[in-house]
Design a protein around this motif. Structure first.
Motif, PDB file in Angstrom:
ATOM      1  N   TRP A 117       0.822  -1.240   0.063  1.00  0.00           N
ATOM      2  CA  TRP A 117       0.099   0.189   0.007  1.00  0.00           C
ATOM      3  C   TRP A 117       0.889   1.256  -0.021  1.00  0.00           C
ATOM      4  CZ3 TRP A 117      -0.368  -4.125   3.285  1.00  0.00           C
ATOM      5  CH2 TRP A 117      -1.426  -5.063   2.897  1.00  0.00           C
ATOM      6  N   PHE A 169      -4.456  -5.669  -3.160  1.00  0.00           N
ATOM      7  CA  PHE A 169      -5.935  -6.020  -3.581  1.00  0.00           C
ATOM      8  C   PHE A 169      -5.862  -7.527  -3.373  1.00  0.00           C
ATOM      9  CE2 PHE A 169      -6.635  -2.327  -6.410  1.00  0.00           C
ATOM     10  CZ  PHE A 169      -7.686  -1.847  -5.478  1.00  0.00           C
ATOM     11  N   THR A 208      -6.529  -7.576   0.539  1.00  0.00           N
ATOM     12  CA  THR A 208      -7.773  -6.915   0.653  1.00  0.00           C
ATOM     13  C   THR A 208      -8.273  -6.408  -0.553  1.00  0.00           C
ATOM     14  OG1 THR A 208      -8.914  -4.939   1.829  1.00  0.00           O
ATOM     15  CG2 THR A 208      -6.579  -4.711   1.141  1.00  0.00           C
ATOM     16  N   GLU A 209      -9.875  -6.426  -0.504  1.00  0.00           N
ATOM     17  CA  GLU A 209     -10.590  -6.121  -1.888  1.00  0.00           C
ATOM     18  C   GLU A 209     -11.090  -4.612  -1.921  1.00  0.00           C
ATOM     19  OE1 GLU A 209     -13.801  -8.802  -2.683  1.00  0.00           O
ATOM     20  OE2 GLU A 209     -11.977 -10.727  -2.807  1.00  0.00           O
ATOM     21  N   THR A 210     -10.808  -3.864  -0.798  1.00  0.00           N
ATOM     22  CA  THR A 210     -11.491  -2.500  -0.672  1.00  0.00           C
ATOM     23  C   THR A 210     -10.284  -1.556  -0.853  1.00  0.00           C
ATOM     24  OG1 THR A 210     -12.608  -0.953   0.886  1.00  0.00           O
ATOM     25  CG2 THR A 210     -11.063  -2.856   1.876  1.00  0.00           C
ATOM     26  N   VAL A 211     -10.785  -0.555  -1.588  1.00  0.00           N
ATOM     27  CA  VAL A 211      -9.832   0.493  -1.942  1.00  0.00           C
ATOM     28  C   VAL A 211      -9.354   1.532  -0.422  1.00  0.00           C
ATOM     29  CG1 VAL A 211      -9.455   2.803  -3.292  1.00  0.00           C
ATOM     30  CG2 VAL A 211     -10.582   0.875  -4.065  1.00  0.00           C
ATOM     31  N   ALA A 212     -10.189   1.226   0.368  1.00  0.00           N
ATOM     32  CA  ALA A 212     -10.417   2.007   1.746  1.00  0.00           C
ATOM     33  C   ALA A 212      -8.968   1.840   2.555  1.00  0.00           C
ATOM     34  CB  ALA A 212     -11.463   1.723   2.668  1.00  0.00           C
ATOM     35  N   THR A 213      -8.577   0.586   2.018  1.00  0.00           N
ATOM     36  CA  THR A 213      -6.880   0.131   2.878  1.00  0.00           C
ATOM     37  C   THR A 213      -5.898   1.127   2.581  1.00  0.00           C
ATOM     38  OG1 THR A 213      -8.127  -1.896   2.678  1.00  0.00           O
ATOM     39  CG2 THR A 213      -5.702  -1.740   3.431  1.00  0.00           C
ATOM     40  N   THR A 215      -6.547   3.932   5.072  1.00  0.00           N
ATOM     41  CA  THR A 215      -6.722   3.702   6.576  1.00  0.00           C
ATOM     42  C   THR A 215      -5.476   3.521   7.055  1.00  0.00           C
ATOM     43  OG1 THR A 215      -7.015   1.380   5.853  1.00  0.00           O
ATOM     44  CG2 THR A 215      -9.038   2.748   6.216  1.00  0.00           C
TER      45      THR A 215
END
Length: 511
Positions: free
Chosen positions: A143, A454, A457-462, A465
């Motif tokens: 990330w 990805f 985790t499958e969410t862009v929010a990571t 965060t």
């Protein structure tokens, strides 16, 4: 520690090792100065010669090749306007315009001094902080790497000379070119059109020399050659610059050094990114940003001090984690493995003498390169006295040879000429070249880290965060929308000032 010091002194004072160090620096400078060649290629070509050597001499020779190539890369950028490697791209922006103005000696003096400062002090800092700083790099995930690449590309849009849309278009084109070939996760062929030569992607040498070097020569020929610049070496005193020049640029040098060191110790980044980010930072913080690209010495200070600072930074993850900081350290890890050394957390306990020898050799090579370049500084500018109608055909031949050596394929020579045409079209349309090159360099790293993120985790929010990743991405988004934000701020500030002035006028009227 005493045993390590004794081992290092023994290796450094050995006459054969000193000869290898000098020869390696000379060869590296030559490889760095010739467009299409670089220190990494020098290490690659001469590495087989070290297989029969002992560990100490092998390390000294390979490191001297690497340092010489990195330090000599600015020579071609200043004199010819063609970057020998991605680490010298930003040096072209102001180095070559200075050479055209007859200030080649001063530009070379700034380049070699900034190179020495970046290499020497990064080696010192690397030796002191290797074990501590490596833990920071080890804690960073995909990330953060994606955010860093994203931020770097958007920050360099500041080089787009005020036209953000054209800068974004150039960066998007660079990302498109970087996606040619097999995808990093599922190995699907993309934009290859069933052409076997495109399966491995577009070579860095092909794109870099084609867009920057050959296109520049084509455009210069089309516009008509300018008169040859006046080269007056009698004005060069001492090393070509004064101590006051360093004092005046100390803030720029320090900032660029920290940028290069920080980006260098992040695995997989390196000087190809740091020189452009440092150049962008220098331009954004300059009192006269409009002079960048026309021969501003601040641009050379920023580029050369940052890309050489990445050397010491790249050695940190190489030694402490066994992770290459760039392509050359990847080769060095392979060479050290052949000699029975395994880089990683245990290397300081098992082979601490070898690790500290590496940092000492880098510092000594910085001084040797500085002396060699100071001696040759009065000779190098004579290249500018060669008439253009002799120089440019020779350079095009050298560029074609470089493309062939890089890929062993005549097809890539044709690709280089194709990208020369692309460079001419970009110049005609006013598209800046720097965002394209940086996006092309960072595209694979950016994509692979995004896909790795990805997978977890499958969410862009990571991406928002995680604190460090959030900071990088927010800065990148602000850079993209900076013209809108500046306009809103100026409008609000102007409206607020009018309101205050109206209230003051009303108050004075009542009195």
């Amino acid at each position: 520690m005493t045993e390590n010091a004794a081992f290092i002194i023994t290796q450094i004072t050995n006459p054969l090792n000193l000869l290898l160090l000098l020869a390696g620096n000379v060869i590296g400078i030559v490889f760095g100065a010739i467009p299409g060649l670089n220190g990494t290629m020098a290490v690659m070509l001469f590495m087989p010669l070290t297989y029969g050597m002992e560990t100490g001499p092998a390390i000294i020779f390979l490191l001297s090749l690497w340092i010489g190539g990195c330090s000599g890369g600015f020579i071609g950028s200043v004199l010819l306007g063609i970057p020998g490697s991605p680490s010298s791209v930003a040096t072209c922006f102001d180095g070559h315009p200075m050479a055209k103005k007859g200030q080649a000696g001063r530009a070379l003096a700034i380049g070699m001094t900034a190179s020495f400062i970046g290499t020497f002090f990064s080696a010192v800092v690397g030796a002191i902080l290797a074990q501590t700083v490596a833990n920071i790099a080890f804690a960073i995930g995909p990330w953060e790497y994606f955010g860093l690449c994203f931020m770097a590309i958007t920050m360099v849009l500041a080089i787009s000379k005020g036209n953000m849309l054209k800068g974004l278009s150039s960066a998007c084109l660079g990302l498109l070119l970087a996606s040619v070939g097999y995808s990093p996760i599922d190995a699907q062929a993309r934009f290859t059109f069933d052409n076997m030569y495109l399966m491995g992607g577009l070579g860095m040498t092909v794109v870099l020399i084609g867009i920057f070097g050959v296109s520049m020569m084509i455009l210069a020929h089309a516009k008509g050659f300018d008169p040859l610049p006046t080269v007056d070496n009698s004005m060069i005193k001492g090393i070509g610059i004064k101590l006051s020049d360093i004092r005046e640029n100390i803030v720029n040098i320090s900032r660029s050094f920290l940028i290069g060191l920080g980006i260098g110790f992040l695995p997989g980044m390196g000087s190809g990114l740091s020189n452009l980010v440092a150049y962008s930072a220098a331009k954004n913080n300059s009192k006269h940003p409009e002079t960048f690209g026309t021969g501003n010495p601040e641009g050379i200070w920023a580029s050369e001090s940052s890309n050489n600072a990445s050397i010491g930074g790249a050695m940190i993850p190489m030694a402490a984690l066994g992770i290459p900081g760039d392509s050359c350290t990847a080769l060095l890890i392979g060479a050290l493995t052949i000699h029975g050394l395994e880089m990683g957390p245990m290397v300081f306990r098992n082979s601490g003498d070898i690790v500290y020898l590496m940092f000492v050799v880098v510092a000594i090579c910085a001084a040797v390169c500085f002396v060699l370049q100071a001696v040759g500084m009065r000779i190098f500018p004579q290249i500018l006295k060669v008439p253009y109608h002799y120089m440019y055909p020779a350079l095009i031949v050298v560029s074609l040879i470089s493309a062939y050596v890089d890929s062993s394929s005549l097809y890539k020579c044709g690709m280089m000429l194709f990208f020369a045409v692309v460079g001419c079209i970009m110049a005609y349309g006013g598209l800046p070249q720097s965002p394209l090159i940086l996006a092309f360099i960072l595209g694979p790293t950016m994509e692979s880290n995004m896909l790795k993120a990805f997978q977890n985790t499958e969410t862009v929010a990571t991406f928002f965060t995680r604190p460090i990743s959030c900071v990088f991405n927010v800065i990148a988004i602000c850079c993209v929308f900076s013209p809108v934000l500046k306009a809103l701020y100026a409008r609000f500030f102007r409206k607020e000032n009018k309101q205050i002035a109206h209230e003051e006028l009303k108050l004075n009227g009542n009195k």
